[in-house]
Design an enzyme around this catalytic site. Structure first.
Site, PDB file in Angstrom:
ATOM      1  N   ASP A  60      -7.974 -28.813  -7.089  1.00 54.23           N
ATOM      2  CA  ASP A  60      -8.569 -29.506  -7.194  1.00 54.23           C
ATOM      3  C   ASP A  60      -9.150 -28.377  -8.309  1.00 54.23           C
ATOM      4  OD1 ASP A  60     -10.430 -28.112  -5.861  1.00 54.23           O
ATOM      5  OD2 ASP A  60     -11.327 -29.255  -4.409  1.00 54.23           O
ATOM      6  N   ASP A  79     -12.320 -26.721 -11.456  1.00 51.31           N
ATOM      7  CA  ASP A  79     -13.699 -26.673 -11.806  1.00 51.31           C
ATOM      8  C   ASP A  79     -14.000 -26.250 -13.526  1.00 51.31           C
ATOM      9  OD1 ASP A  79     -13.635 -28.143  -8.948  1.00 51.31           O
ATOM     10  OD2 ASP A  79     -14.175 -25.503  -8.248  1.00 51.31           O
ATOM     11  N   ASP A 104     -17.819 -15.302  -4.553  1.00 55.35           N
ATOM     12  CA  ASP A 104     -17.768 -14.343  -4.330  1.00 55.35           C
ATOM     13  C   ASP A 104     -16.742 -13.661  -3.905  1.00 55.35           C
ATOM     14  OD1 ASP A 104     -16.159 -16.911  -3.575  1.00 55.35           O
ATOM     15  OD2 ASP A 104     -16.577 -17.554  -1.600  1.00 55.35           O
TER      16      ASP A 104
HETATM   17  P1  ATP Z   1     -10.429 -24.566  -2.651  1.00 55.05           P
HETATM   18  O1  ATP Z   1      -8.849 -24.514  -3.359  1.00 55.05           O
HETATM   19  O2  ATP Z   1      -9.911 -24.039  -1.151  1.00 55.05           O
HETATM   20  O3  ATP Z   1     -10.936 -25.420  -3.393  1.00 55.05           O
HETATM   21  P2  ATP Z   1     -11.993 -22.945  -3.618  1.00 55.05           P
HETATM   22  O4  ATP Z   1     -11.976 -20.812  -3.955  1.00 55.05           O
HETATM   23  O5  ATP Z   1     -11.811 -23.685  -5.162  1.00 55.05           O
HETATM   24  O6  ATP Z   1     -11.118 -22.836  -2.993  1.00 55.05           O
HETATM   25  P3  ATP Z   1     -14.138 -24.106  -3.453  1.00 55.05           P
HETATM   26  O7  ATP Z   1     -15.043 -24.205  -2.208  1.00 55.05           O
HETATM   27  O8  ATP Z   1     -13.327 -25.087  -4.125  1.00 55.05           O
HETATM   28  O9  ATP Z   1     -13.209 -22.622  -3.054  1.00 55.05           O
HETATM   29  O10 ATP Z   1     -15.184 -22.764  -4.625  1.00 55.05           O
HETATM   30  C1  ATP Z   1     -15.023 -22.708  -6.110  1.00 55.05           C
HETATM   31  C2  ATP Z   1     -15.206 -21.731  -6.728  1.00 55.05           C
HETATM   32  O11 ATP Z   1     -16.737 -21.422  -6.153  1.00 55.05           O
HETATM   33  C3  ATP Z   1     -15.134 -20.234  -5.396  1.00 55.05           C
HETATM   34  O12 ATP Z   1     -13.285 -20.037  -6.370  1.00 55.05           O
HETATM   35  C4  ATP Z   1     -15.744 -19.373  -5.931  1.00 55.05           C
HETATM   36  O13 ATP Z   1     -15.578 -19.293  -7.575  1.00 55.05           O
HETATM   37  C5  ATP Z   1     -17.209 -20.111  -6.053  1.00 55.05           C
HETATM   38  N1  ATP Z   1     -18.077 -20.356  -4.828  1.00 55.05           N
HETATM   39  C6  ATP Z   1     -17.819 -20.867  -3.718  1.00 55.05           C
HETATM   40  N2  ATP Z   1     -18.569 -20.977  -2.698  1.00 55.05           N
HETATM   41  C7  ATP Z   1     -19.262 -19.533  -2.545  1.00 55.05           C
HETATM   42  C8  ATP Z   1     -20.236 -19.483  -2.089  1.00 55.05           C
HETATM   43  N3  ATP Z   1     -21.039 -19.466  -0.934  1.00 55.05           N
HETATM   44  N4  ATP Z   1     -21.271 -17.941  -2.977  1.00 55.05           N
HETATM   45  C9  ATP Z   1     -20.393 -18.195  -3.674  1.00 55.05           C
HETATM   46  N5  ATP Z   1     -19.072 -18.207  -4.274  1.00 55.05           N
HETATM   47  C10 ATP Z   1     -19.018 -18.950  -4.024  1.00 55.05           C
HETATM   48 MG    MG Z   2     -11.942 -25.334  -5.419  1.00 54.76          MG
END
Ligand code: ATP
Ligand code: MG
Length: 424
Positions: free
Chosen positions: A56, A58, A132
């Site tokens: 996705d 963001d 994170d």
């Molecule tokens: P995926 O490909 O699985 O969606 P993602 O990195 O996009 O991985 P998400 O859970 O969609 O993970 O979160 C989007 C973004 O928000 C992360 O890349 C990170 O920058 C931030 N983020 C998400 N969860 C946390 C957390 N618990 N603490 C700090 N930052 C977070």
């Molecule tokens: Mg994501």
């Protein structure tokens, strides 16, 4: 901390614009036209740089959620801990979040250091530092093609390394789910977690006990239903998180390992998957052990209900199991002995049961590690494949033995000691 971000142009970072979702570009573009800053951020930028198709896209912006709504009338504001805007394009939702401050500034913590509320808006740079992992804090402007790195994420991507922004122990205390996320990205990206994360896992496991079971169910789905379940299970099962999250599942369980592999294959082949099946598999061994222990004192259906009730209640205090999935697991479990026994009168009822296919799939996994189940599994495989031979297959079954336990004959009488029923 570098004074300014590292900035890379399109020729340097190599992101191909064809890989970028058009709706997310529209969201960034319209926010910028309205005078705001806006970037793609997080997993999508990381995955684009690695050459994966992002799950996705963001967007991060300096517009407040209300301002996002003024630009996109159809945006919906959601979330309590993080208030964000969802902009919908047909079935796709673009999440738009407002830049937030780094954790230490203005974030509410509880007595253990865990974040309670996190709605203090901040600058782009502050937003980068509160994320994170370094590899999750890269910003990409799809309009001018520039990539911004405040935290050394590009270097860690090159080194294939998962490292927290800031001190590992602090970041895990703020949100212990981040430890689980580290293992998830290790599995998904095949990266290494840095030593400070490995060293913090005992502490993280302990802290995870304070995390809500509903949030852990969301993480459960991300770990095991996105195509890298086997790697995620391998990563978790060798850490102290295993005992906290899955206390009823042996870490070396071959049936679980096969099920995870099988789930990944189904996802790769675009076949449906459900957390209900994984729950049935993860808890199967403990369920059948409890069932055995209870069998001497209870009629089989009562023993089955008590065993299921006990184990599902225990596991769901840790990871919430929505009712439809616990029901799914119960149905798959109660079909197991019926699939093996094959009472001729019950064959049609078993075959038309709505959980037959899932129960057969579990029988297949069990048969792979238990030769005694081969015959029953092969029988059902032939039964499904060739309708013309069904009568012959049933006719060849051994004559059912009379139940030894006289209580089994009291059909239709509901046990009063048990809370809920299994199959409808
Ligand atoms: P995926 O490909 O699985 O969606 P993602 O990195 O996009 O991985 P998400 O859970 O969609 O993970 O979160 C989007 C973004 O928000 C992360 O890349 C990170 O920058 C931030 N983020 C998400 N969860 C946390 C957390 N618990 N603490 C700090 N930052 C977070
Ligand atoms: Mg994501």
């Amino acid at each position: 901390m570098p004074p300014s971000p590292r900035r890379l142009g399109p020729a340097e970072h190599g992101i191909r614009t064809e890989g970028v979702d058009a709706n997310s570009v529209e969201v960034v573009g319209r926010l910028q036209e309205a005078g705001f800053h806006a970037y793609l951020v997080g997993g999508c930028v990381r995955d684009l740089l690695l050459g994966f198709a992002p799950k996705d896209f963001d967007v991060a912006t300096d517009a407040t959620p209300e301002e996002v709504k003024s630009v996109f009338r159809r945006a919906r504001l959601v979330g309590r801990r993080f208030r964000i805007a969802h902009v919908r394009f047909g079935r796709e939702i673009i999440e738009v979040s407002t830049f937030r401050k780094a954790e230490s500034e203005g974030v509410e913590l509880d007595s253990t250091g865990m974040i309670v509320s996190d709605n203090q808006f901040g600058s782009l740079e502050e937003d980068a530092w509160r994320r994170d992992f370094t590899i999750n804090a890269l910003y990409y402007d799809p309009i001018d093609g520039e990539l911004l790195d405040y935290v050394g994420g590009l270097e860690d991507l090159r080194k294939r390394r998962i490292a927290f922004i800031g001190a590992t122990s602090v970041r895990i205390a703020e949100d212990p789910v981040r430890a689980l996320r580290a293992l998830r990205f290790q599995a998904k990206l095949q990266f290494d977690i840095c030593a400070s994360i490995s060293n913090a896992l005992t502490d993280a496991a302990h802290r995870l006990q304070a995390v809500s079971s509903a949030r852990l169910f969301e993480e459960f789905n991300k770990l095991f239903l996105l195509g890298y379940a086997h790697a995620a299970w391998q990563a978790i099962s060798v850490t102290p998180l295993h005992r906290i999250l899955f206390p009823c599942t042996p870490p070396q369980s071959e049936v679980v390992s096969l099920a995870m592999r099988n789930t990944d294959e189904r996802i790769a082949a675009d076949k449906p998957t459900t957390p209900g099946f994984l729950i049935a598999v993860l808890l199967w061994q403990d369920y059948s052990a409890r069932l055995n222990a209870l069998s001497s004192g209870h009629p089989p259906p009562v023993a089955a209900e008590i065993a299921a009730e006990q184990i599902l209640a225990h596991q769901s205090t840790i990871i919430a199991i929505p009712r439809r999935f616990s029901l799914f697991a119960r149905e798959v479990w109660t079909l197991q002995p019926r699939l093996v026994e094959r009472q001729p009168r019950s064959i049609d009822r078993i075959y038309t049961h709505k959980r037959f296919r899932a129960a057969y799939d579990l029988l297949e996994l069990r048969a792979k590690v238990d030769d005694a189940l081969h015959e029953a599994f092969d029988w059902w495989t032939r039964y499904q494949a060739d309708p013309a031979s069904r009568d012959a297959l049933i006719g060849a079954l051994p004559i059912p033995t009379t139940p030894r336990n006289p209580r089994r004959r009291r059909r239709g009488k509901k046990p009063s000691a048990v809370v809920s029923s299994t199959a409808p």
